[in-house]
Design an enzyme around this catalytic site. Structure first.
Site, short mmCIF file in Angstrom:
data_model
loop_
_atom_site.label_atom_id
_atom_site.label_comp_id
_atom_site.label_asym_id
_atom_site.label_seq_id
_atom_site.Cartn_x
_atom_site.Cartn_y
_atom_site.Cartn_z
N CYS A 62 -8.01 45.04 -53.78
CA CYS A 62 -7.01 44.11 -54.32
C CYS A 62 -7.68 42.80 -54.76
O CYS A 62 -7.36 42.24 -55.80
CB CYS A 62 -5.94 43.81 -53.28
SG CYS A 62 -4.99 45.23 -52.74
N CYS A 95 -6.96 43.42 -48.37
CA CYS A 95 -7.44 44.57 -49.14
C CYS A 95 -8.60 44.17 -50.06
O CYS A 95 -8.43 43.35 -50.96
CB CYS A 95 -6.28 45.12 -49.95
SG CYS A 95 -6.73 46.29 -51.24
#
Length: 179
Positions: A106, A103
């Site tokens: 993230c 991600c």
């Protein structure tokens, strides 16, 4: 910004270490088999040029009956260590970063989350990789997108911030600390 999360099986042909040693750079020993890689990496996780892993987190690998949450840093948890560490945190606020390694948002939030852990020494910061191994815990906590930040107090989720919303996360932490 947030990404929807879907759980899938590990890819065929993924790299893993041999069961005799979790570190490809060290010969197997009884201690390394018990503790895992001396560099703190997961099996199959590559080392950086400096010999360190890329994660800036402490991996929780202790006797769960005597587990103590760490402040001033981010503790990486899994389905087995999460609830015992939350319980051990007592009445302290716990902030859980639910992420995946693929991600992008993230990855952007990770260093900011680490800075928050160094700033708020009265709060316990944890990270949960929402991979296949931790699927049951991720579902239990109701994750729908990554990153998701769950804020717990007295062992219960009391607030959630979804997406890479740093300012919202800071406000949520401050609010929970003052309540």
């Amino acid at each position: 910004m947030a990404l929807r999360i879907a759980f899938s099986s590990p890819s065929i042909g993924s790299t893993t270490s041999s069961p005799s040693s979790s570190c490809g750079n060290q010969p197997p020993s009884s201690l390394s088999r018990f503790l895992g890689c001396p560099h703190g990496r997961s099996p199959g996780e590559p080392l950086t040029a400096s010999g360190r892993n890329r994660r800036a987190a402490v991996v929780a690998r202790s006797n769960l009956e005597t587990a103590m949450p760490t402040v001033g840093q981010v503790t990486e948890v899994d389905k087995e260590t999460f609830w015992p560490l939350v319980k051990a945190a007592g009445d302290r606020v716990v902030v859980l970063d639910m992420y995946t390694q693929w991600c992008g948002p993230c990855k952007v939030m990770a260093p900011k989350f680490k800075e928050l852990s160094e700033k708020h020494l009265d709060v316990v910061f944890m990270k949960l990789d929402c991979n296949q191994e931790n699927k049951t815990l991720a579902k239990e906590l109701g994750i729908k997108v990554v990153p998701t930040f769950k804020i717990l107090k007295d062992g219960k989720v009391v607030k959630e911030v979804t997406g890479a919303k740093y300012d919202d996360l800071v406000v949520a932490i401050e609010t929970m600390k003052s309540s």
